[in-house]
Design an enzyme around this catalytic site. Sequence first.
Site, PDB file in Angstrom:
ATOM      1  CG  ASP A  10     -56.780 -40.137 -29.941  1.00 27.23           C
ATOM      2  OD1 ASP A  10     -55.787 -39.396 -29.987  1.00 27.23           O
ATOM      3  OD2 ASP A  10     -57.945 -39.707 -29.905  1.00 27.23           O
ATOM      4  CG  ASP A  61     -58.491 -37.329 -26.768  1.00 27.04           C
ATOM      5  OD1 ASP A  61     -58.775 -36.357 -27.500  1.00 27.04           O
ATOM      6  OD2 ASP A  61     -59.329 -37.868 -26.013  1.00 27.04           O
ATOM      7  CG  HIS A  63     -59.141 -34.503 -22.926  1.00 27.61           C
ATOM      8  ND1 HIS A  63     -59.400 -33.681 -23.992  1.00 27.61           N
ATOM      9  CD2 HIS A  63     -59.649 -35.722 -23.265  1.00 27.61           C
ATOM     10  CE1 HIS A  63     -60.034 -34.374 -24.932  1.00 27.61           C
ATOM     11  NE2 HIS A  63     -60.184 -35.615 -24.525  1.00 27.61           N
ATOM     12  CB  SER A  69     -65.401 -34.409 -23.729  1.00 33.02           C
ATOM     13  OG  SER A  69     -64.220 -34.961 -23.171  1.00 33.02           O
ATOM     14  CG  HIS A  80     -61.017 -39.781 -22.240  1.00 34.54           C
ATOM     15  ND1 HIS A  80     -62.243 -39.203 -22.092  1.00 34.54           N
ATOM     16  CD2 HIS A  80     -60.505 -39.273 -23.394  1.00 34.54           C
ATOM     17  CE1 HIS A  80     -62.478 -38.392 -23.109  1.00 34.54           C
ATOM     18  NE2 HIS A  80     -61.435 -38.396 -23.911  1.00 34.54           N
ATOM     19  CE  LYS A 106     -57.620 -36.463 -31.283  1.00 31.45           C
ATOM     20  NZ  LYS A 106     -58.449 -36.853 -30.156  1.00 31.45           N
ATOM     21  CD  GLU A 113     -64.493 -34.273 -27.601  1.00 30.09           C
ATOM     22  OE1 GLU A 113     -63.255 -34.064 -27.502  1.00 30.09           O
ATOM     23  OE2 GLU A 113     -65.076 -35.169 -26.980  1.00 30.09           O
ATOM     24  CB  ALA A 146     -62.993 -44.892 -31.062  1.00 27.08           C
ATOM     25  CB  CYS A 150     -60.267 -39.651 -32.772  1.00 27.33           C
ATOM     26  SG  CYS A 150     -60.822 -38.653 -31.382  1.00 27.33           S
TER      27      CYS A 150
HETATM   28  C1  VGL Z   1     -62.064 -40.135 -28.662  1.00 25.43           C
HETATM   29  C2  VGL Z   1     -63.894 -40.068 -27.301  1.00 25.43           C
HETATM   30  C3  VGL Z   1     -63.365 -39.018 -26.589  1.00 25.43           C
HETATM   31  C4  VGL Z   1     -61.349 -40.825 -29.795  1.00 25.43           C
HETATM   32  C5  VGL Z   1     -61.508 -39.087 -27.969  1.00 25.43           C
HETATM   33  O1  VGL Z   1     -60.104 -40.758 -29.813  1.00 25.43           O
HETATM   34  O2  VGL Z   1     -62.020 -41.435 -30.654  1.00 25.43           O
HETATM   35  N1  VGL Z   1     -63.258 -40.615 -28.340  1.00 25.43           N
HETATM   36  N2  VGL Z   1     -62.167 -38.539 -26.940  1.00 25.43           N
HETATM   37 ZN    ZN Z   2     -61.153 -37.228 -25.580  1.00 26.85          ZN
END
Ligand code: VGL
Ligand code: ZN
Length: 195
Positions: A10, A61, A63, A69, A80, A106, A113, A146, A150
């Site tokens: 990510d 990520d 979406h 989420s 995001h 993903k 989620e 993060a 993830c």
């Molecule tokens: C993530 C929050 C929402 C991540 C992904 O990549 O850590 N955090 N979606």
């Molecule tokens: Zn996300």
Amino acid sequence: MINSALVVVDMLYDFIDGSLACQNADNAVKETLRFIEAHTENNDGGGVEILDMFPVLFIRDHHPADHCSFASEGGIWPSHCVAGTHGGDIHEQLQPYVVEELTFYKGCDKTCEQYSGFEGKNNAGQSLAEVLELLDIQDVYVCGIATEYCVRNTCEDLLKAGFKVNLLEKAIAWVDYEGHRKALAEMNEEGIVLK
Ligand code: VGL
Ligand code: ZN
């Protein structure tokens, strides 16, 4: 480095300087580039087969605009990484290393989620675990964003699947510093090696 690969989790604009910008993200991108450049010197050699290279796999990520989420849908995150937006793109400095077959998406289904890269699929429908096995990888290096979400979930799934997991401590970014420190300590306890 034979039988090893890097998984970049990510490193997408919304997590770097967008709606969910994480701490240390700029540094993490720089450190990731440094690591890749040090390990891919042979990747552009004429006629080098993919198996002789140091594979770099990317998690994205990805979406729909109404993902569960998102706060607008009752979730905990701002909107995001919506598919097709700049916020969901991989940082441009990493683009030269992106191979579509080694890119896993993903969070594409609005009803679930997915923090772990293990839940993603490439555009041929293969999972990260399947592709790592096809490439005969045993040692996996992980970086990205993060730490607490993830990155951690991906590392833990890699460990459960039997890979040796090395987390590049300088090449990660976090939502919350205390959460990041705690996640690192717990991952270390579990057998994830901090590098
Ligand atoms: C993530 C929050 C929402 C991540 C992904 O990549 O850590 N955090 N979606
Ligand atoms: Zn996300």
